[in-house]
Design a protein around this motif. Structure first.
Motif, PDB file in Angstrom:
ATOM      1  N   PHE A   1       1.010  -1.071   0.018  1.00  0.00           N
ATOM      2  CA  PHE A   1      -0.286  -0.041   0.077  1.00  0.00           C
ATOM      3  C   PHE A   1       0.797   1.256   0.153  1.00  0.00           C
ATOM      4  O   PHE A   1       0.581   2.173  -0.538  1.00  0.00           O
ATOM      5  CB  PHE A   1      -0.892   0.190   1.218  1.00  0.00           C
ATOM      6  N   SER A   2       1.969   1.186   0.750  1.00  0.00           N
ATOM      7  CA  SER A   2       2.921   2.475   0.922  1.00  0.00           C
ATOM      8  C   SER A   2       3.382   2.500  -0.424  1.00  0.00           C
ATOM      9  O   SER A   2       3.514   3.804  -0.856  1.00  0.00           O
ATOM     10  CB  SER A   2       3.965   2.264   2.049  1.00  0.00           C
ATOM     11  N   ALA A   3       4.082   1.249  -0.992  1.00  0.00           N
ATOM     12  CA  ALA A   3       4.555   1.769  -2.346  1.00  0.00           C
ATOM     13  C   ALA A   3       3.729   2.173  -3.480  1.00  0.00           C
ATOM     14  O   ALA A   3       4.145   2.927  -4.328  1.00  0.00           O
ATOM     15  CB  ALA A   3       5.343   0.543  -2.797  1.00  0.00           C
ATOM     16  N   VAL A   4       2.509   1.804  -3.402  1.00  0.00           N
ATOM     17  CA  VAL A   4       1.338   2.215  -4.315  1.00  0.00           C
ATOM     18  C   VAL A   4       1.075   3.870  -4.103  1.00  0.00           C
ATOM     19  O   VAL A   4       0.997   4.417  -5.022  1.00  0.00           O
ATOM     20  CB  VAL A   4       0.086   1.301  -4.218  1.00  0.00           C
ATOM     21  N   ASP A   5       1.060   4.200  -2.857  1.00  0.00           N
ATOM     22  CA  ASP A   5       0.794   5.527  -2.460  1.00  0.00           C
ATOM     23  C   ASP A   5       1.931   6.482  -2.995  1.00  0.00           C
ATOM     24  O   ASP A   5       1.749   7.330  -3.628  1.00  0.00           O
ATOM     25  CB  ASP A   5       0.658   5.671  -1.142  1.00  0.00           C
ATOM     26  N   TYR A   6       3.277   6.055  -2.978  1.00  0.00           N
ATOM     27  CA  TYR A   6       4.368   6.864  -3.313  1.00  0.00           C
ATOM     28  C   TYR A   6       4.241   6.889  -4.698  1.00  0.00           C
ATOM     29  O   TYR A   6       4.360   8.017  -5.462  1.00  0.00           O
ATOM     30  CB  TYR A   6       5.720   6.092  -2.863  1.00  0.00           C
TER      31      TYR A   6
ATOM     32  N   PHE B   1      10.228  -5.906  -7.017  1.00  0.00           N
ATOM     33  CA  PHE B   1       8.835  -5.489  -7.010  1.00  0.00           C
ATOM     34  C   PHE B   1       8.917  -4.152  -7.872  1.00  0.00           C
ATOM     35  O   PHE B   1       9.800  -3.311  -8.037  1.00  0.00           O
ATOM     36  CB  PHE B   1       8.147  -5.448  -5.761  1.00  0.00           C
ATOM     37  N   VAL B   2       7.879  -4.142  -8.671  1.00  0.00           N
ATOM     38  CA  VAL B   2       7.621  -2.815  -9.677  1.00  0.00           C
ATOM     39  C   VAL B   2       6.285  -2.282  -9.296  1.00  0.00           C
ATOM     40  O   VAL B   2       5.410  -3.087  -9.395  1.00  0.00           O
ATOM     41  CB  VAL B   2       8.038  -3.259 -11.066  1.00  0.00           C
ATOM     42  N   VAL B   3       6.021  -0.956  -9.289  1.00  0.00           N
ATOM     43  CA  VAL B   3       4.851  -0.391  -9.202  1.00  0.00           C
ATOM     44  C   VAL B   3       4.700   0.719 -10.188  1.00  0.00           C
ATOM     45  O   VAL B   3       5.784   1.696 -10.343  1.00  0.00           O
ATOM     46  CB  VAL B   3       4.670   0.256  -7.770  1.00  0.00           C
ATOM     47  N   GLU B   4       3.761   0.821 -10.999  1.00  0.00           N
ATOM     48  CA  GLU B   4       3.419   1.651 -12.111  1.00  0.00           C
ATOM     49  C   GLU B   4       2.451   2.596 -11.939  1.00  0.00           C
ATOM     50  O   GLU B   4       1.007   1.940 -11.480  1.00  0.00           O
ATOM     51  CB  GLU B   4       3.300   1.007 -13.453  1.00  0.00           C
ATOM     52  N   ALA B   5       2.319   3.745 -11.894  1.00  0.00           N
ATOM     53  CA  ALA B   5       1.262   4.700 -11.666  1.00  0.00           C
ATOM     54  C   ALA B   5       0.711   5.620 -13.057  1.00  0.00           C
ATOM     55  O   ALA B   5       1.913   6.224 -13.384  1.00  0.00           O
ATOM     56  CB  ALA B   5       1.229   5.648 -10.483  1.00  0.00           C
TER      57      ALA B   5
END
Length: 132
Positions: free
Chosen positions: A55-60, A93-97
């Motif tokens: 959740f924190s990584a998604v928020d960043y 892990f990779v998070v894309e927004a």
């Protein structure tokens, strides 16, 4: 717009950023991508990534995607919904927004989190209040 390297340097001041080990890799208008490695301290029982870390990584990622928009000086998360689809245990892990709707005060962002095998493991939709 800041480069990913400049942003990483600025965010080193934040303990959560350092704890997770986040590094932004790419910033474009309406888009951000970050990554971080597997670390045992980020897991819950069962040796999978803790939901709060995801959740924190998604928020960043969402927060930085909105800051790439024209004239946005700052923004705060107004709402963030996340679906955890698969356990995240294999990094990196990779998070894309990606910004999908931009208004004067509210911006909606679509966010995806992937494990090291390229599997979509979490899907989020968030709304940010922006200050221009």
């Amino acid at each position: 717009m800041l480069t990913a390297e400049e942003l990483n340097e600025i965010l080193k001041q934040e303990e959560m950023f350092n704890f997770i080990g986040i590094r932004f890799e790419k910033l474009e208008k309406g888009y951000s991508r970050l990554s971080f490695n597997f670390d045992k301290k980020l897991t819950r029982i069962g040796n999978i990534l803790h939901g709060g870390v995801i959740f924190s990584a998604v928020d960043y990622a969402g927060s930085m995607a909105i800051r790439t928009l024209d004239d946005v000086k700052d923004g705060v998360t107004a709402e963030l919904k996340i679906n955890f689809l698969k356990p995240m245990k294999d990094g990196p892990f990779v998070v894309e927004a990606r910004v999908i709707s931009e208004g004067k005060r509210l911006v909606v962002v679509d966010i995806s989190a992937y494990d090291g095998n390229g599997n979509l493991c979490a899907k989020a939709l968030g709304t940010w209040v922006v200050y221009r």
